[in-house]
Design a protein around this motif. Structure first.
Motif, mmCIF file in Angstrom:
data_model
loop_
_atom_site.group_PDB
_atom_site.id
_atom_site.type_symbol
_atom_site.label_atom_id
_atom_site.label_comp_id
_atom_site.label_asym_id
_atom_site.label_seq_id
_atom_site.Cartn_x
_atom_site.Cartn_y
_atom_site.Cartn_z
ATOM 1 N N GLU A 1 128.867 85.601 24.486
ATOM 2 C CA GLU A 1 129.884 85.747 23.590
ATOM 3 C C GLU A 1 131.206 84.821 24.051
ATOM 4 O O GLU A 1 132.096 84.346 23.407
ATOM 5 N N TRP A 2 131.466 84.374 25.369
ATOM 6 C CA TRP A 2 132.383 83.455 25.791
ATOM 7 C C TRP A 2 132.225 82.263 25.672
ATOM 8 O O TRP A 2 132.887 81.257 25.380
ATOM 9 N N LYS A 3 130.928 81.725 25.906
ATOM 10 C CA LYS A 3 130.841 80.227 25.818
ATOM 11 C C LYS A 3 129.771 79.857 24.706
ATOM 12 O O LYS A 3 129.651 78.574 24.308
ATOM 13 N N GLY A 4 129.261 80.804 23.740
ATOM 14 C CA GLY A 4 128.549 80.532 22.761
ATOM 15 C C GLY A 4 126.933 80.710 23.400
ATOM 16 O O GLY A 4 126.670 80.645 24.571
ATOM 17 N N GLU A 5 126.205 81.194 22.433
ATOM 18 C CA GLU A 5 124.861 81.568 22.834
ATOM 19 C C GLU A 5 124.095 80.595 23.750
ATOM 20 O O GLU A 5 123.494 80.837 24.577
ATOM 21 N N ARG A 6 123.963 79.446 23.040
ATOM 22 C CA ARG A 6 122.965 78.481 23.884
ATOM 23 C C ARG A 6 123.480 78.163 25.031
ATOM 24 O O ARG A 6 122.972 78.131 26.044
ATOM 25 N N LEU A 7 124.932 77.728 24.916
ATOM 26 C CA LEU A 7 125.476 77.135 26.365
ATOM 27 C C LEU A 7 125.510 78.682 27.345
ATOM 28 O O LEU A 7 125.134 78.422 28.572
ATOM 29 N N GLY A 8 125.820 79.544 26.897
ATOM 30 C CA GLY A 8 125.952 80.691 27.446
ATOM 31 C C GLY A 8 124.696 81.164 28.487
ATOM 32 O O GLY A 8 124.584 81.311 29.525
ATOM 33 N N LEU A 9 123.631 81.005 27.638
ATOM 34 C CA LEU A 9 122.271 81.308 28.206
ATOM 35 C C LEU A 9 121.786 80.339 29.161
ATOM 36 O O LEU A 9 121.011 80.490 29.948
ATOM 37 N N ILE A 10 122.246 78.974 28.711
ATOM 38 C CA ILE A 10 121.749 77.928 29.518
ATOM 39 C C ILE A 10 122.567 78.191 31.109
ATOM 40 O O ILE A 10 122.009 77.953 32.091
ATOM 41 N N GLU A 11 123.719 78.396 31.153
ATOM 42 C CA GLU A 11 124.313 78.683 32.348
ATOM 43 C C GLU A 11 124.242 79.801 32.892
ATOM 44 O O GLU A 11 124.486 80.095 34.028
ATOM 45 N N MET A 12 123.523 80.739 32.436
ATOM 46 C CA MET A 12 122.859 81.963 33.130
ATOM 47 C C MET A 12 121.588 81.642 34.006
ATOM 48 O O MET A 12 121.376 82.439 35.010
ATOM 49 N N ARG A 13 121.201 80.494 33.674
ATOM 50 C CA ARG A 13 119.913 80.260 34.446
ATOM 51 C C ARG A 13 120.163 80.136 36.148
ATOM 52 O O ARG A 13 119.163 80.474 36.625
ATOM 53 N N GLN A 14 121.276 79.988 36.594
ATOM 54 C CA GLN A 14 121.694 79.865 37.781
ATOM 55 C C GLN A 14 121.398 81.387 38.461
ATOM 56 O O GLN A 14 121.395 81.471 39.757
ATOM 57 N N HIS A 15 121.577 82.375 37.734
ATOM 58 C CA HIS A 15 121.679 83.844 37.928
ATOM 59 C C HIS A 15 120.488 84.729 38.055
ATOM 60 O O HIS A 15 120.400 85.317 38.799
ATOM 61 N N TYR A 16 119.390 84.201 37.193
ATOM 62 C CA TYR A 16 118.427 85.014 37.118
ATOM 63 C C TYR A 16 117.402 85.150 38.778
ATOM 64 O O TYR A 16 117.371 86.651 38.895
ATOM 65 N N GLY A 17 117.405 84.197 39.223
ATOM 66 C CA GLY A 17 116.728 84.292 40.701
ATOM 67 C C GLY A 17 117.405 85.332 41.426
ATOM 68 O O GLY A 17 116.598 86.100 42.270
ATOM 69 N N ASN A 18 118.599 85.176 41.360
ATOM 70 C CA ASN A 18 119.523 86.034 42.364
ATOM 71 C C ASN A 18 119.353 87.730 42.024
ATOM 72 O O ASN A 18 119.592 88.427 42.705
ATOM 73 N N TYR A 19 119.404 87.888 40.775
ATOM 74 C CA TYR A 19 119.391 89.280 40.295
ATOM 75 C C TYR A 19 117.740 89.925 40.961
ATOM 76 O O TYR A 19 117.853 91.275 40.912
ATOM 77 N N PHE A 20 116.797 88.836 40.852
ATOM 78 C CA PHE A 20 115.607 89.506 41.267
ATOM 79 C C PHE A 20 114.953 88.888 42.606
ATOM 80 O O PHE A 20 113.984 88.979 43.136
ATOM 81 N N ARG A 21 115.955 88.678 43.264
ATOM 82 C CA ARG A 21 115.679 88.243 44.891
ATOM 83 C C ARG A 21 114.812 89.418 45.661
ATOM 84 O O ARG A 21 115.462 90.408 45.682
ATOM 85 N N GLY A 22 113.873 89.009 46.167
ATOM 86 C CA GLY A 22 112.949 89.701 46.980
ATOM 87 C C GLY A 22 111.865 90.976 46.289
ATOM 88 O O GLY A 22 111.331 91.676 46.508
ATOM 89 N N ILE A 23 112.267 90.830 44.811
ATOM 90 C CA ILE A 23 111.396 91.539 43.914
ATOM 91 C C ILE A 23 109.925 90.994 43.853
ATOM 92 O O ILE A 23 109.860 89.923 43.353
ATOM 93 N N PRO A 24 108.826 91.599 44.182
ATOM 94 C CA PRO A 24 107.633 91.034 44.133
ATOM 95 C C PRO A 24 107.009 90.600 42.502
ATOM 96 O O PRO A 24 107.442 91.462 41.700
ATOM 97 N N HIS A 25 106.330 89.854 42.462
ATOM 98 C CA HIS A 25 105.570 89.541 41.179
ATOM 99 C C HIS A 25 106.491 88.958 40.108
ATOM 100 O O HIS A 25 106.180 88.923 38.798
ATOM 101 N N PHE A 26 107.788 88.488 40.532
ATOM 102 C CA PHE A 26 108.928 88.123 39.486
ATOM 103 C C PHE A 26 108.828 86.601 39.039
ATOM 104 O O PHE A 26 109.143 86.471 37.861
ATOM 105 N N LYS A 27 108.050 85.836 40.067
ATOM 106 C CA LYS A 27 108.026 84.582 39.806
ATOM 107 C C LYS A 27 107.657 83.948 38.356
ATOM 108 O O LYS A 27 108.324 83.146 37.494
#
Length: 333
Positions: free
Chosen positions: A272-298
């Protein structure tokens, strides 16, 4: 109750640290929802604001649901800092914060951020320039000193208070430490014990659990705590700390469903803030952090890094949730 100018905060507020490329409106919204009491923008170059640089101006975006919210500026020129504070005023944040703590070379080499720790007289002049140029409360975030041989936070705290700042946040490391080694909060305790210091003093550095927060609160006597890296991918930390303070109990960790919901909210708000494509591209840095330590997530992390639409996000979240729902009890979380 803690007051910064006319801003009223809880008795022991939890602050979200300003973090470059992290503390944008979508991330701040998530942290606010999970208990952050005061937040700051990503740090903004005073020269960038004056030049009308697009990236700098975009960082001025704030929203009413974030309040109270501060905008943080940095720079090494008095006139530029004063002018940028006036620009900041136009978007009506609740306060202006000055960054005298960023240790990154590209900032320090310009005589800004932690680079100013080498010249307290300049730090005072820069702070005075901002205080005089705005009606908003001014706060400062800084470090202990340039290195272990030049810890000057005692002089800095007293002299900055004299300029009229309304609160001080101390990252309990030197610039030389960057983000390594252990933060030394004894210096914060000493500042708090100084009878000449009357403004609120917030501590920052190494806070990553409710237990440590309570220990540091009681041991070092700070007026509140600022949380940075521990909140990345884990906005739940704010409410976990508050719950522990109130009950002495540790909340159970967020479930897979909780984590997926946070990712979706973060992604939707980013789009909503950056536009769909850019917003989701910039989300890429966050995914691993949300699931840090969670088994089978790779395998799922790889898929998250490829999505470019919110529809793809919805399908992948459903797929991920289904996978973890189907895990046998022996291998489930």
């Amino acid at each position: 109750m803690i007051k910064i100018g006319s801003i009223e905060l809880p008795e022991f507020p939890l602050l979200l640290a300003p973090m470059e490329d992290v503390s944008d409106p979508p991330f701040r919204r998530l942290c606010k929802m999970h208990g952050a009491d005061l937040m700051y923008s990503e740090f903004i170059s005073s020269e960038g604001l004056i030049r009308d640089a697009i990236k700098s101006k975009k960082k001025l975006d704030i929203f009413d649901y974030e309040r109270p919210i501060g905008i943080q500026i940095f720079g090494g020129d008095e006139e530029a800092m004063a002018m940028s504070a006036k620009i900041v005023e136009t978007v009506e944040p609740d306060l202006v914060d000055i960054n005298f703590g960023c240790p990154v070379k590209k900032v320090v080499s310009k005589g800004a951020g932690a680079g100013v720790l080498k010249d307290i007289d300049l730090m005072v002049r820069l702070t005075k320039a901002v205080v005089k140029s705005t009606h908003l409360p001014v706060t400062v975030k800084t470090r202990l000193g340039w290195d272990s041989e030049h810890i000057n936070i005692d002089e800095v705290a007293e002299r900055l208070q004299d300029t009229g700042i309304k609160a001080l946040t101390i990252h309990a490391r030197t610039r030389a430490q960057m983000y390594k080694g252990e933060a030394d909060w004894e210096h914060i305790s000493r500042i708090k014990s100084n009878p000449n210091i009357e403004i609120p003093v917030f501590g920052n550095g190494d806070i990553d659990s409710p237990q440590k927060t309570l220990k540091y609160k009681e041991k070092y006597l700070c007026d509140g705590i600022m949380i940075g890296r521990a909140a990345i991918g884990y906005p739940w930390i704010f409410n976990e700390i508050k719950h522990f303070f109130e009950t002495g109990e540790i909340l159970p960790p967020p479930t897979i469903k909780d984590r997926l919901m946070a990712v979706k909210q973060h992604a939707v708000w980013s789009a909503e803030w950056k536009g769909e494509r850019l917003g989701l591209i910039e989300m890429r840095q966050h995914y691993g952090n949300y699931f840090r330590g969670i088994p089978h997530f790779k395998p799922f992390r790889k898929k998250f890094l490829e999505i470019l639409t919110l529809d793809e996000m919805d399908h992948l979240i459903a797929e991920t949730q289904s996978f973890y729902d189907d895990l046998t009890p022996e291998s489930s979380l």
